[in-house]
Design a protein around this motif. Sequence first.
Motif, short mmCIF file in Angstrom:
data_model
loop_
_atom_site.label_atom_id
_atom_site.label_comp_id
_atom_site.label_asym_id
_atom_site.label_seq_id
_atom_site.Cartn_x
_atom_site.Cartn_y
_atom_site.Cartn_z
N ILE A 1 0.84 -1.20 0.00
CA ILE A 1 0.00 0.00 0.00
C ILE A 1 0.88 1.25 0.00
O ILE A 1 0.62 2.22 -0.73
CB ILE A 1 -0.94 0.01 1.22
N ILE A 2 1.94 1.23 0.82
CA ILE A 2 2.86 2.37 0.86
C ILE A 2 3.47 2.60 -0.52
O ILE A 2 3.57 3.75 -1.00
CB ILE A 2 3.97 2.13 1.91
N ALA A 3 3.88 1.50 -1.16
CA ALA A 3 4.47 1.61 -2.51
C ALA A 3 3.45 2.14 -3.51
O ALA A 3 3.77 2.99 -4.35
CB ALA A 3 5.00 0.24 -2.95
N MET A 4 2.23 1.64 -3.42
CA MET A 4 1.16 2.08 -4.33
C MET A 4 0.97 3.60 -4.24
O MET A 4 0.79 4.28 -5.27
CB MET A 4 -0.15 1.37 -3.99
N GLU A 5 1.03 4.13 -3.04
CA GLU A 5 0.80 5.56 -2.83
C GLU A 5 1.94 6.42 -3.32
O GLU A 5 1.80 7.65 -3.45
CB GLU A 5 0.50 5.82 -1.35
N GLU A 6 3.09 5.81 -3.57
CA GLU A 6 4.24 6.56 -4.10
C GLU A 6 4.21 6.66 -5.62
O GLU A 6 4.98 7.41 -6.21
CB GLU A 6 5.55 5.91 -3.65
N LEU A 7 3.32 5.90 -6.24
CA LEU A 7 3.21 5.89 -7.70
C LEU A 7 1.97 6.67 -8.13
O LEU A 7 1.06 6.90 -7.33
CB LEU A 7 3.15 4.45 -8.21
N PRO A 8 1.92 7.09 -9.39
CA PRO A 8 0.74 7.83 -9.86
C PRO A 8 -0.57 7.10 -9.57
O PRO A 8 -0.66 5.88 -9.71
CB PRO A 8 1.00 7.96 -11.37
N GLU A 9 -1.56 7.86 -9.18
CA GLU A 9 -2.84 7.27 -8.77
C GLU A 9 -3.47 6.49 -9.92
O GLU A 9 -3.46 6.90 -11.07
CB GLU A 9 -3.79 8.38 -8.33
N GLY A 10 -4.02 5.31 -9.56
CA GLY A 10 -4.74 4.50 -10.52
C GLY A 10 -3.92 3.47 -11.25
O GLY A 10 -4.48 2.62 -11.94
N LEU A 11 -2.59 3.52 -11.10
CA LEU A 11 -1.75 2.56 -11.81
C LEU A 11 -1.65 1.21 -11.09
O LEU A 11 -1.43 0.18 -11.72
CB LEU A 11 -0.34 3.13 -12.02
N VAL A 12 -1.79 1.24 -9.77
CA VAL A 12 -1.63 0.02 -8.97
C VAL A 12 -2.86 -0.21 -8.11
O VAL A 12 -3.35 0.72 -7.46
CB VAL A 12 -0.37 0.10 -8.07
N THR A 13 -3.37 -1.41 -8.12
CA THR A 13 -4.47 -1.83 -7.25
C THR A 13 -3.98 -2.95 -6.36
O THR A 13 -3.34 -3.89 -6.83
CB THR A 13 -5.67 -2.33 -8.08
N VAL A 14 -4.26 -2.86 -5.06
CA VAL A 14 -3.78 -3.84 -4.10
C VAL A 14 -4.97 -4.49 -3.39
O VAL A 14 -5.87 -3.80 -2.91
CB VAL A 14 -2.84 -3.20 -3.05
N ILE A 15 -4.98 -5.82 -3.34
CA ILE A 15 -6.03 -6.59 -2.66
C ILE A 15 -5.39 -7.44 -1.57
O ILE A 15 -4.35 -8.07 -1.79
CB ILE A 15 -6.76 -7.53 -3.63
N ASP A 16 -6.02 -7.50 -0.42
CA ASP A 16 -5.62 -8.43 0.63
C ASP A 16 -6.37 -9.74 0.39
O ASP A 16 -7.59 -9.80 0.53
CB ASP A 16 -5.98 -7.85 2.00
N SER A 17 -5.65 -10.79 0.04
CA SER A 17 -6.31 -12.08 -0.23
C SER A 17 -6.90 -12.69 1.03
O SER A 17 -7.81 -13.51 0.96
CB SER A 17 -5.32 -13.07 -0.85
N THR A 18 -6.33 -12.34 2.18
CA THR A 18 -6.64 -12.94 3.49
C THR A 18 -6.24 -14.41 3.55
O THR A 18 -6.66 -15.13 4.45
CB THR A 18 -8.12 -12.79 3.90
N HIS A 19 -5.40 -14.86 2.62
CA HIS A 19 -5.05 -16.29 2.55
C HIS A 19 -3.55 -16.51 2.40
O HIS A 19 -2.77 -15.55 2.26
CB HIS A 19 -5.81 -16.95 1.40
N LEU A 20 -3.16 -17.79 2.42
CA LEU A 20 -1.76 -18.21 2.31
C LEU A 20 -1.66 -19.46 1.45
O LEU A 20 -2.57 -20.28 1.42
CB LEU A 20 -1.18 -18.52 3.69
N SER A 21 -0.56 -19.60 0.76
CA SER A 21 -0.23 -20.81 0.00
C SER A 21 -1.38 -21.26 -0.91
O SER A 21 -1.79 -20.51 -1.78
CB SER A 21 0.21 -21.93 0.95
N ALA A 22 -1.90 -22.47 -0.72
CA ALA A 22 -2.86 -23.05 -1.66
C ALA A 22 -4.10 -22.18 -1.87
O ALA A 22 -4.55 -21.98 -3.01
CB ALA A 22 -3.27 -24.45 -1.20
N SER A 23 -4.67 -21.66 -0.78
CA SER A 23 -5.88 -20.85 -0.91
C SER A 23 -5.56 -19.49 -1.55
O SER A 23 -6.38 -18.92 -2.28
CB SER A 23 -6.55 -20.67 0.45
N TYR A 24 -4.39 -18.97 -1.27
CA TYR A 24 -3.92 -17.73 -1.89
C TYR A 24 -3.68 -17.96 -3.38
O TYR A 24 -4.11 -17.17 -4.22
CB TYR A 24 -2.65 -17.32 -1.14
N ALA A 25 -3.00 -19.07 -3.70
CA ALA A 25 -2.73 -19.40 -5.12
C ALA A 25 -4.03 -19.51 -5.90
O ALA A 25 -4.11 -19.07 -7.06
CB ALA A 25 -1.95 -20.71 -5.20
#
Length: 282
Positions: free
Chosen positions: A101-125
């Motif tokens: 999120i910090i990195a996203m805010e350093e770049l021009p708005e709208g270029l990066v979208t960040v989602i929290d998967s809330t998962h790990l490994s197999a469920s994340y994949a």
Amino acid sequence: MANIRVFADSVSDLPQEWVRRYGITIVPLYIIFGEQSFRDGIDITTDDIYRRVDESGVLPRTAAPSPNDFVEAFRAATEGGDQVLYISMSARVSSTYQNAIIAMEELPEGLVTVIDSTHLSASYAMLVIMAARMLEQGDSLAETVSAIEERKARVEIDILIDRLDYLHKGGRVSSIQSMIGSMLQIRPVLGIKNGLIISTRKYRGKTQKALENVMKNVVDNMGSLDLKLVVIAQTVAEKSADYIRTYLLEHTDVQEIIVIEGGCTICSHTGPNTVAISYLKK
């Protein structure tokens, strides 16, 4: 129209064939032994970790990619005219999401979208693959984000732990729990709820018996599952993963099964002989 590039971190444990197939960029976490830091899956392998732990008796620490790591990775895509969809490992167990999120805010708005998967490994994949496939078939960024946000609450994972020593060394079970559990051959099953790893069940006996119980639970609830895609993850547990795959093919109408290998970050916490199955609830 800008191309949309999918990003994930190394906790997704995506196999290289899927990374290449969908042009996914993986941002590695760090594995730290003492003063030495290694990039997950690049500078160190799971075999290296098991060897070092066996020799020292001490687990490595894991660390999130820094905001600068994400800025460099995102910028490499956005400067070429692409947009970025980064799906993160669970924000409740790592600062990886927040650093993105910090990195996203350093770049021009709208270029990066960040989602929290809330998962790990197999469920994340599973969620990363779903997103990549939606984008490939022409769904918009907004449609893809909306679908992943809705589905992540319906993704389930059963993680069968074969050995308690890694959980003990990592401070997740006490010395007494580890000793008694090992003596009684207790094999815990972990899950993920609201982004946190929780204990869901415990089985006593040999690994094969525990596997049979895990699969019986899946089949008993088959009516509530969406079996278009199932992801199996394993850490030096190929036989267990093959058993699960064969069982699903023989007892369910599953359409696709993907088997992945747990990477350095996951194996640092669960140890070898761990197997997981992830599926989507209707």
